[in-house]
Scaffold this active site. Structure first.
Site, mmCIF file in Angstrom:
data_model
loop_
_atom_site.group_PDB
_atom_site.id
_atom_site.type_symbol
_atom_site.label_atom_id
_atom_site.label_comp_id
_atom_site.label_asym_id
_atom_site.label_seq_id
_atom_site.Cartn_x
_atom_site.Cartn_y
_atom_site.Cartn_z
ATOM 1 N N TYR A 75 0.864 -1.186 0.000
ATOM 2 C CA TYR A 75 0.000 0.000 0.000
ATOM 3 C C TYR A 75 0.898 1.233 0.000
ATOM 4 O O TYR A 75 1.884 1.297 0.734
ATOM 5 C CB TYR A 75 -0.889 0.019 1.250
ATOM 6 C CG TYR A 75 -1.759 1.262 1.372
ATOM 7 C CD1 TYR A 75 -3.021 1.297 0.797
ATOM 8 C CD2 TYR A 75 -1.305 2.384 2.046
ATOM 9 C CE1 TYR A 75 -3.812 2.420 0.886
ATOM 10 C CE2 TYR A 75 -2.098 3.523 2.148
ATOM 11 C CZ TYR A 75 -3.345 3.541 1.572
ATOM 12 O OH TYR A 75 -4.130 4.661 1.658
ATOM 13 N N GLU A 83 -3.437 7.662 -3.900
ATOM 14 C CA GLU A 83 -3.341 6.343 -3.282
ATOM 15 C C GLU A 83 -3.142 5.257 -4.335
ATOM 16 O O GLU A 83 -3.844 5.235 -5.348
ATOM 17 C CB GLU A 83 -4.618 6.057 -2.488
ATOM 18 C CG GLU A 83 -4.665 4.678 -1.847
ATOM 19 C CD GLU A 83 -6.010 4.407 -1.192
ATOM 20 O OE1 GLU A 83 -6.127 4.629 0.017
ATOM 21 O OE2 GLU A 83 -6.938 3.972 -1.907
#
Length: 395
Positions: free
Chosen positions: A117, A205
Site C-alpha cells: 500500500y 493512493e
C-alpha cells in the site's frame, strides 16, 4: 473532487509511474474496441468504474458478484463487462442505493509476487503531506490499519523542503525493497509526490502497489482526490469531473459557490462558516436530531445565494425541518434575513424553520423577519435553536 481509476492511472503514467496497459469504455461499441487492443487469449481484468471503494467485494443489484473480475480471454471479459455496464453496484462505501456503472476499465493482468500500500495524503493538523505505506496492501488495508497499526509506515514531508532522496530510501527499506527495486520505488514515489504537489491533490493512493516475479514494481489500482478550492487552477483536472457520480444538490450548490454536502438526516442546516456549521450539526445530534446536510454559505453570501441555498435544502425529500444559524461578521444578519424572505416568496417552505441570528446588523435582521410574515421560530442562542428544531421535527 474525485476521479475514476482509469483517469488516475493516466495521470500516474504522465508522471512516470508504471501502470498496466488499460482501456476505458462507456458503450458496447467502445467495449469491443477496448478489447480489440488486448490479446484475445490473455487474462484481462475487468473493473467497474465508480467513485467508491470496495468494488471487488461489491454486489450488483441483480445479484452479480464483484465489480472487479479476472477473466481468461476476450469472451469472458466481454461477458463480465456486459453484466456490469449500466448495472448498479453496491459496496460498503456506496450505501444500499449503490452506484450505476457507466464506465468499464479493461487492463492487462500481471503476476503478483507481493502487494503493498502506498499513498500521499494531506495532514490538516500539521499542514504537511504525509507518505503512508504498508507491506500489507490489498482490499483489507482498513483492517490492517485498525488491527495492526504497527504495519503502517508514516513519513511526514515538510512543504518547504519537499520530498528528498532520504525519504524515498527510508520508505523503500521499511517496505523491504533492495537493489534495483529501491531505485524503482524512488522513481514511483517521486512521481507520486510531484503529481500530488503540482495538481493540488488531497489524496494520491496506490492500492495495491505490486511487485512481479521478475522484480518490477507496478501500480495496479489508483485513487486520487483533489482540493475543490484549487480546481480552477487546473482546467485539465476539471475536465475529469464526472457529474454522474455526484449528488445533484451538491452540483447545484457549486454553481452558486456554496459549500454543500448531503447527509442522511432530516434537519437541514444553513450556516456561515465551516467551523460553526460543524458545531451546529454536533449540537443537533446532541439533542437527538440528525443533520440532513452540511451547508456553509460563506462570509460574503448575497440574497440570491441564500435563496438558492433554501431551494437546494428543500429539494431534499428527507428534510423535515430547517435550522438557520448565522453569526454575522462579514456576513450581515440583514442580508440573511432578506434572503430568507426572498426564499419564502419563491419557495414553498412547508417545514418548521428556526432562525438564530447574532452579530453585525442583528437587530435590523430580526426586525425584517418579524415584519415579513414568514412562518418561523426565532432563537437567541444555538442551544435554544437546536432544542426547538429537534422538538418540532420529532413532535
Amino acid at each position: 473532487m474525485n476521479i475514476h481509476e482509469y483517469q488516475a492511472k493516466r495521470l500516474l503514467h504522465d508522471y512516470g509511474v508504471p501502470v498496466p496497459k488499460g482501456y476505458a469504455a462507456q458503450t458496447s461499441r467502445e467495449v469491443e474496441t477496448a478489447l480489440s487492443h488486448l490479446g484475445t487469449d490473455e487474462t484481462i481484468v475487468v473493473k467497474a468504474q465508480i467513485h467508491a471503494g470496495g468494488r471487488g467485494k461489491g454486489t450488483f443489484v441483480d445479484g452479480y458478484e464483484g465489480g472487479v473480475k479476472l477473466c481468461k480471454g476476450r469472451n469472458a471479459a466481454l461477458d463480465a463487462a456486459t453484466r456490469m455496464l449500466d448495472n448498479t453496484l453496491v459496496t460498503k462505501q456506496t450505501g444500499p442505493e449503490g452506484r450505476k456503472v457507466q464506465t468499464i476499465y479493461f487492463t492487462e493482468a500481471c503476476e503478483i509476487a507481493h502487494e503493498y500500500y502506498l499513498a500521499i495524503v494531506l495532514d490538516r493538523e500539521t499542514a504537511q503531506s504525509v507518505i503512508i505505506a504498508s507491506t500489507e496492501g490489498g482490499m483489507d488495508i482498513e483492517e490492517v490499519a485498525d488491527k495492526t497499526p504497527e504495519k503502517i509506515i508514516k513519513v511526514p514531508i515538510s512543504p518547504t523542503m519537499g520530498l528528498r532522496h532520504h525519504h524515498c530510501r527510508r520508505v523503500a527499506f521499511e517496505l523491504g525493497f533492495s537493489g534495483d527495486q529501491v531505485k524503482q520505488f524512488a522513481r514511483i514515489l517521486t512521481g507520486l509526490y510531484k503529481m500530488f504537489w503540482e495538481k493540488n491533490a488531497m489524496l494520491v493512493e496506490i492500492n495495491p502497489l505490486v511487485t512481479t516475479p521478475e522484480g518490477k514494481i507496478l501500480a495496479l489500482d489508483a485513487k486520487v482526490s483533489f482540493d475543490d478550492n484549487s480546481i480552477f487552477q487546473h482546467p485539465d483536472i476539471q475536465q475529469l469531473r464526472d457529474l454522474n457520480e455526484e449528488d445533484p444538490k451538491e452540483i447545484e450548490a457549486s454553481k452558486h459557490r456554496l459549500a454543500y454536502i448531503a447527509l442522511d438526516g432530516n434537519i437541514a442546516c444553513m450556516v456561515n462558516g465551516a467551523g460553526l456549521a460543524m458545531a451546529t450539526m454536533d449540537i443537533i445530534k446532541s439533542f437527538g436530531g440528525e443533520p440532513a446536510n452540511f451547508l456553509d454559505v460563506g462570509g460574503g453570501a448575497n440574497e440570491e445565494q441564500v435563496t438558492a441555498a433554501f431551494k437546494i435544502i428543500l429539494s431534499d425529500p428527507k428534510v423535515e425541518g430547517i435550522l438557520v444559524n448565522i453569526f454575522g461578521g462579514i456576513m450581515k444578519c440583514d442580508v440573511i434575513a432578506r434572503g430568507i424572505i426572498a426564499a419564502a416568496k419563491n419557495v414553498d417552505i412547508t417545514v418548521p424553520l428556526v432562525v438564530r441570528l447574532e452579530g453585525t446588523n442583528v437587530e435590523e435582521g430580526k426586525k425584517l423577519l418579524r415584519e415579513s410574515g414568514v412562518a418561523l421560530t426565532p432563537a437567541d442562542s444555538l442551544v435554544e435553536a437546536a432544542q426547538i428544531i429537534v422538538k418540532q421535527v420529532q413532535g
